[in-house]
Motif scaffolding. Structure first.
Motif, PDB file in Angstrom:
ATOM      1  N   LEU A 262       0.814  -1.213   0.000  1.00 42.87           N
ATOM      2  CA  LEU A 262       0.000   0.000   0.000  1.00 42.87           C
ATOM      3  C   LEU A 262       0.852   1.270   0.000  1.00 42.87           C
ATOM      4  CD1 LEU A 262      -2.741  -1.074   2.576  1.00 42.87           C
ATOM      5  CD2 LEU A 262      -3.063  -0.738   0.123  1.00 42.87           C
ATOM      6  N   THR A 263       1.922   1.273   0.819  1.00 43.66           N
ATOM      7  CA  THR A 263       2.713   2.504   0.971  1.00 43.66           C
ATOM      8  C   THR A 263       3.770   2.675  -0.108  1.00 43.66           C
ATOM      9  OG1 THR A 263       4.251   1.409   2.496  1.00 43.66           O
ATOM     10  CG2 THR A 263       2.378   2.586   3.467  1.00 43.66           C
ATOM     11  N   ASP A 264       4.449   1.569  -0.504  1.00 48.64           N
ATOM     12  CA  ASP A 264       5.618   1.710  -1.363  1.00 48.64           C
ATOM     13  C   ASP A 264       5.393   1.245  -2.809  1.00 48.64           C
ATOM     14  OD1 ASP A 264       6.553   1.930   1.382  1.00 48.64           O
ATOM     15  OD2 ASP A 264       8.569   1.880   0.531  1.00 48.64           O
ATOM     16  N   VAL A 265       4.311   0.487  -3.064  1.00 48.08           N
ATOM     17  CA  VAL A 265       4.005   0.073  -4.434  1.00 48.08           C
ATOM     18  C   VAL A 265       2.852   0.910  -4.985  1.00 48.08           C
ATOM     19  CG1 VAL A 265       3.302  -1.836  -5.935  1.00 48.08           C
ATOM     20  CG2 VAL A 265       4.875  -2.261  -4.035  1.00 48.08           C
ATOM     21  N   LEU A 266       1.729   0.908  -4.269  1.00 50.04           N
ATOM     22  CA  LEU A 266       0.614   1.744  -4.699  1.00 50.04           C
ATOM     23  C   LEU A 266       0.839   3.211  -4.346  1.00 50.04           C
ATOM     24  CD1 LEU A 266      -2.472  -0.476  -3.803  1.00 50.04           C
ATOM     25  CD2 LEU A 266      -1.149  -0.387  -5.924  1.00 50.04           C
ATOM     26  N   GLN A 267       1.787   3.464  -3.430  1.00 45.31           N
ATOM     27  CA  GLN A 267       2.203   4.813  -3.037  1.00 45.31           C
ATOM     28  C   GLN A 267       1.052   5.641  -2.462  1.00 45.31           C
ATOM     29  OE1 GLN A 267       4.279   6.327  -6.531  1.00 45.31           O
ATOM     30  NE2 GLN A 267       6.172   5.374  -5.853  1.00 45.31           N
TER      31      GLN A 267
ATOM     32  N   PRO B  41      -0.562   7.606   0.648  1.00 42.58           N
ATOM     33  CA  PRO B  41      -0.033   8.231   1.870  1.00 42.58           C
ATOM     34  C   PRO B  41      -0.192   7.268   3.044  1.00 42.58           C
ATOM     35  CG  PRO B  41      -1.439   9.758   0.659  1.00 42.58           C
ATOM     36  CD  PRO B  41      -1.586   8.427  -0.012  1.00 42.58           C
ATOM     37  N   THR B  42       0.731   7.343   3.994  1.00 39.23           N
ATOM     38  CA  THR B  42       0.734   6.384   5.097  1.00 39.23           C
ATOM     39  C   THR B  42      -0.576   6.379   5.864  1.00 39.23           C
ATOM     40  OG1 THR B  42       3.123   6.705   5.315  1.00 39.23           O
ATOM     41  CG2 THR B  42       1.991   5.607   7.135  1.00 39.23           C
ATOM     42  N   ALA B  43      -1.131   7.558   6.127  1.00 38.30           N
ATOM     43  CA  ALA B  43      -2.396   7.637   6.858  1.00 38.30           C
ATOM     44  C   ALA B  43      -3.529   6.989   6.064  1.00 38.30           C
ATOM     45  CB  ALA B  43      -2.735   9.086   7.182  1.00 38.30           C
ATOM     46  N   THR B  44      -3.531   7.176   4.745  1.00 37.92           N
ATOM     47  CA  THR B  44      -4.551   6.564   3.893  1.00 37.92           C
ATOM     48  C   THR B  44      -4.414   5.050   3.897  1.00 37.92           C
ATOM     49  OG1 THR B  44      -4.583   8.510   2.459  1.00 37.92           O
ATOM     50  CG2 THR B  44      -5.483   6.468   1.553  1.00 37.92           C
ATOM     51  N   ALA B  45      -3.169   4.577   3.774  1.00 37.27           N
ATOM     52  CA  ALA B  45      -2.921   3.137   3.805  1.00 37.27           C
ATOM     53  C   ALA B  45      -3.370   2.541   5.133  1.00 37.27           C
ATOM     54  CB  ALA B  45      -1.438   2.852   3.572  1.00 37.27           C
ATOM     55  N   ALA B  46      -3.096   3.247   6.219  1.00 41.99           N
ATOM     56  CA  ALA B  46      -3.506   2.769   7.535  1.00 41.99           C
ATOM     57  C   ALA B  46      -5.024   2.684   7.633  1.00 41.99           C
ATOM     58  CB  ALA B  46      -2.958   3.697   8.620  1.00 41.99           C
ATOM     59  N   ALA B  47      -5.712   3.669   7.069  1.00 40.26           N
ATOM     60  CA  ALA B  47      -7.180   3.665   7.104  1.00 40.26           C
ATOM     61  C   ALA B  47      -7.740   2.500   6.303  1.00 40.26           C
ATOM     62  CB  ALA B  47      -7.713   4.989   6.559  1.00 40.26           C
ATOM     63  N   ILE B  48      -7.173   2.235   5.122  1.00 37.98           N
ATOM     64  CA  ILE B  48      -7.617   1.089   4.309  1.00 37.98           C
ATOM     65  C   ILE B  48      -7.368  -0.210   5.046  1.00 37.98           C
ATOM     66  CG2 ILE B  48      -7.158  -0.212   2.197  1.00 37.98           C
ATOM     67  CD1 ILE B  48      -6.519   2.434   0.827  1.00 37.98           C
TER      68      ILE B  48
ATOM     69  N   LEU C 221      -7.218  -6.617  12.928  1.00 42.08           N
ATOM     70  CA  LEU C 221      -7.663  -5.226  12.958  1.00 42.08           C
ATOM     71  C   LEU C 221      -6.871  -4.421  13.975  1.00 42.08           C
ATOM     72  CD1 LEU C 221      -9.646  -2.887  12.379  1.00 42.08           C
ATOM     73  CD2 LEU C 221     -11.211  -3.958  14.011  1.00 42.08           C
ATOM     74  N   ILE C 222      -6.763  -4.971  15.199  1.00 46.93           N
ATOM     75  CA  ILE C 222      -6.061  -4.252  16.260  1.00 46.93           C
ATOM     76  C   ILE C 222      -4.562  -4.197  15.983  1.00 46.93           C
ATOM     77  CG2 ILE C 222      -5.464  -4.298  18.715  1.00 46.93           C
ATOM     78  CD1 ILE C 222      -8.216  -5.573  19.202  1.00 46.93           C
ATOM     79  N   GLY C 223      -3.980  -5.357  15.648  1.00 50.29           N
ATOM     80  CA  GLY C 223      -2.544  -5.395  15.387  1.00 50.29           C
ATOM     81  C   GLY C 223      -2.155  -4.577  14.174  1.00 50.29           C
ATOM     82  N   GLY C 224      -2.929  -4.731  13.082  1.00 53.88           N
ATOM     83  CA  GLY C 224      -2.652  -3.941  11.889  1.00 53.88           C
ATOM     84  C   GLY C 224      -2.874  -2.465  12.130  1.00 53.88           C
ATOM     85  N   GLY C 225      -3.927  -2.149  12.904  1.00 54.11           N
ATOM     86  CA  GLY C 225      -4.183  -0.752  13.226  1.00 54.11           C
ATOM     87  C   GLY C 225      -3.075  -0.152  14.063  1.00 54.11           C
ATOM     88  N   ILE C 226      -2.612  -0.921  15.058  1.00 48.44           N
ATOM     89  CA  ILE C 226      -1.509  -0.444  15.894  1.00 48.44           C
ATOM     90  C   ILE C 226      -0.269  -0.191  15.046  1.00 48.44           C
ATOM     91  CG2 ILE C 226       0.145  -1.161  17.674  1.00 48.44           C
ATOM     92  CD1 ILE C 226      -2.198  -2.546  19.087  1.00 48.44           C
ATOM     93  N   ALA C 227       0.032  -1.154  14.157  1.00 47.30           N
ATOM     94  CA  ALA C 227       1.228  -1.025  13.324  1.00 47.30           C
ATOM     95  C   ALA C 227       1.117   0.155  12.361  1.00 47.30           C
ATOM     96  CB  ALA C 227       1.463  -2.324  12.549  1.00 47.30           C
ATOM     97  N   SER C 228      -0.009   0.204  11.628  1.00 47.31           N
ATOM     98  CA  SER C 228      -0.126   1.223  10.588  1.00 47.31           C
ATOM     99  C   SER C 228      -0.316   2.623  11.163  1.00 47.31           C
ATOM    100  CB  SER C 228      -1.282   0.875   9.647  1.00 47.31           C
ATOM    101  OG  SER C 228      -2.493   0.721  10.362  1.00 47.31           O
ATOM    102  N   PHE C 229      -1.179   2.755  12.178  1.00 48.11           N
ATOM    103  CA  PHE C 229      -1.387   4.085  12.750  1.00 48.11           C
ATOM    104  C   PHE C 229      -0.199   4.533  13.600  1.00 48.11           C
ATOM    105  CE2 PHE C 229      -5.890   3.263  11.755  1.00 48.11           C
ATOM    106  CZ  PHE C 229      -6.162   4.439  11.066  1.00 48.11           C
ATOM    107  N   SER C 230       0.550   3.577  14.141  1.00 45.48           N
ATOM    108  CA  SER C 230       1.779   3.955  14.852  1.00 45.48           C
ATOM    109  C   SER C 230       2.776   4.579  13.886  1.00 45.48           C
ATOM    110  CB  SER C 230       2.397   2.728  15.532  1.00 45.48           C
ATOM    111  OG  SER C 230       1.580   2.264  16.578  1.00 45.48           O
ATOM    112  N   LEU C 231       2.872   3.999  12.679  1.00 48.44           N
ATOM    113  CA  LEU C 231       3.753   4.580  11.668  1.00 48.44           C
ATOM    114  C   LEU C 231       3.296   5.989  11.297  1.00 48.44           C
ATOM    115  CD1 LEU C 231       4.303   1.509   9.303  1.00 48.44           C
ATOM    116  CD2 LEU C 231       5.993   2.557  10.809  1.00 48.44           C
TER     117      LEU C 231
END
Length: 457
Positions: free
Chosen positions: A42-47, A49-56, A384-394
């Motif tokens: 999501l972040t480095d191939v589809l490019q 934004p990090t916040a958008t990728a985290a939301a998806i 959901l929780i783990g991915g959310g923690i990882a992505s929103f932490s970034l």
């Protein structure tokens, strides 16, 4: 040990266990590919934004959490030809495996359109996975007639998962980066893993015929009657609640760590090649854990193993924080963490079969597929929780792919997320598990009731 259990402890053959293990073998390629490289896609191939990728990443998990419950209810209530669970293995396997490539094909669409298309494709793939996974996890209820049967299937599943982890660690990164463009690597990888899912589900479908078919002995008039939604939701009480909460918290760690591990090696240790070393080492360690699982399960109760491995997992990630400042010691301590996670996770398959059998033969609740789907919901909620923690932490620490390599503060923040954060969450998982009450002695009574209901052998 009671006479029934003694007579039936070797009832299932090694061939049955090995073929059943192919299910976890195929799931593992899928889960590792999604777990390690979806956020990066999501972040480095589809490019995005990090916040958008985290939301998806988070949004699709919200729908997925509800989706697996629907899958469990559907399998309990919808009768397909050929058995209660077997047909869903093929339906879900072909559905999931056949659509995986659609998810990892980069389409030249406006970003606003892609924000709708990508989550839609993700949910399509995962709905197939839901049907396949619930049916597969419910199948041991038809195969097993004793605690030994359950543990043999659980350990066999772990062997399959670890074998796939080892193969993925050796080939996964090379396959992904083995072409001129990484987009091609994603397409080829998804085609291969999808084909593995379809082939393995077909093998399990064929193996399970003697255990799950239209003439199965426990399909009495009562067993075949309609299962109400009230009966479904009664399954959420008792031991399921303690297991569910503990599983959600503990599995969140297993999701969060892989999601940010590639960032850790790239920006904290500045060793991109360390990812291959990490995957290879953890796979070898996981093999050792699986080898230790069966003899350990004979000597110790499932609950004792689960609690002890959680405590040791906390200790390992703390050591990674204090002593893992270069690649080799970091890989060592995180691989050790995986050792304890595999030992504890190996009990999960047995726990859910125990809960389903307890619900059916003690409480009279026949909604086995729904019970299994609740455990799957624990996994998706953990995602959901783990991915959310990882992505929103970034996103919270201000991750930017263009600047990350130069920021020492950003690297330190990633280090805290992977080690201290993981340790705290694992420790928290022990709190609800203190209320889990299905001991081995209690389950011996359940199996006496089960064997009586199914007529013994």
């Amino acid at each position: 040990m009671n006479r029934v259990t003694t007579d039936l402890q070797d009832r299932i053959s090694r061939r049955t266990v090995c073929i059943y293990a192919l299910g976890d073998f195929s799931f593992t390629f899928f889960i590792m590919f999604i777990g390690y490289y979806l956020m990066y896609y999501l972040t480095d191939v589809l490019q995005f934004p990090t916040a958008t990728a985290a939301a998806i990443y988070t949004l699709v998990q919200v729908f997925e959490t509800a989706g697996i419950l629907v899958g469990g209810i559907a399998i309990d209530r919808v009768k397909l030809r050929g058995g209660k669970y077997r047909p869903w293995l093929l339906v879900g396997g072909v559905w999931c495996g056949g659509t995986l490539v659609l998810l990892f094909t980069k389409y030249h669409l406006p970003e606003g359109v892609y924000l709708i298309v990508f989550p839609g494709l993700y949910l399509i793939v995962y709905w197939g996975y839901n049907f396949m996974w619930v049916a597969f996890r419910a199948l041991p209820g038809r195969i097993s007639r004793s605690r030994q049967d359950v543990m043999r299937l659980a350990v066999g599943s772990q062997y399959g998962a670890v074998a796939a982890s080892l193969l993925y660690s050796v080939t996964g990164v090379r396959l992904l980066y083995g072409f001129g463009r990484i987009t091609t690597g994603y397409i080829v990888s998804s085609l291969l893993y999808g084909a593995i899912i379809i082939v393995c589900m077909a093998a399990v479908f064929r193996m399970a015929r003697p255990y799950d078919n239209d003439e199965h002995p426990d399909r009495s008039e009562r067993a075949a009657s309609r299962i109400s939604l009230r009966e479904n939701f009664r399954c959420l009480t008792g031991p399921m609640l303690a297991y569910f909460l503990s599983s959600v918290i503990r599995n969140s760690v297993s999701v969060a760590i892989p999601a940010v591990m590639v960032y850790y090696f790239n920006y904290v240790l500045k060793a991109e090649g360390g990812m291959t070393l990490y995957l290879s080492t953890t796979s070898i360690v996981q093999i050792l854990a699986v080898l230790a699982l069966r003899p350990l399960s004979v000597k110790c109760s499932k609950t004792a193993i689960f609690r002890a491995t959680a405590a040791l997992s906390c200790l390992s990630t703390l050591c990674a924080f204090f002593f893992g400042k270069t690649v080799v010691p970091f890989v060592f301590f995180m691989a050790l963490n995986n050792f304890w996670l595999v030992l504890g996770g190996g009990m999960s398959y047995a726990f859910i079969t125990d809960i389903a059998d307890y619900n059916e033969y003690v409480r009279g609740l026949r909604a086995r597929s729904f019970t299994v789907s609740v455990s799957g919901t624990a996994n998706t909620l953990a995602s959901l929780i783990g991915g959310g923690i990882a992505s929103f932490s970034l996103a919270l620490i201000g991750y930017d792919a263009a600047l990350a390599a130069e920021s020492a503060a950003l690297a330190q923040s990633i280090r805290w997320i992977v080690t201290i954060g993981a340790s705290a969450m694992t420790a928290a998982s022990l709190i609800p598990f203190a209320f889990y009450r299905l001991s081995d002695q209690k389950m011996a009574e359940v199996y006496r009731l089960k064997n009586g209901a199914m007529g013994g052998d």
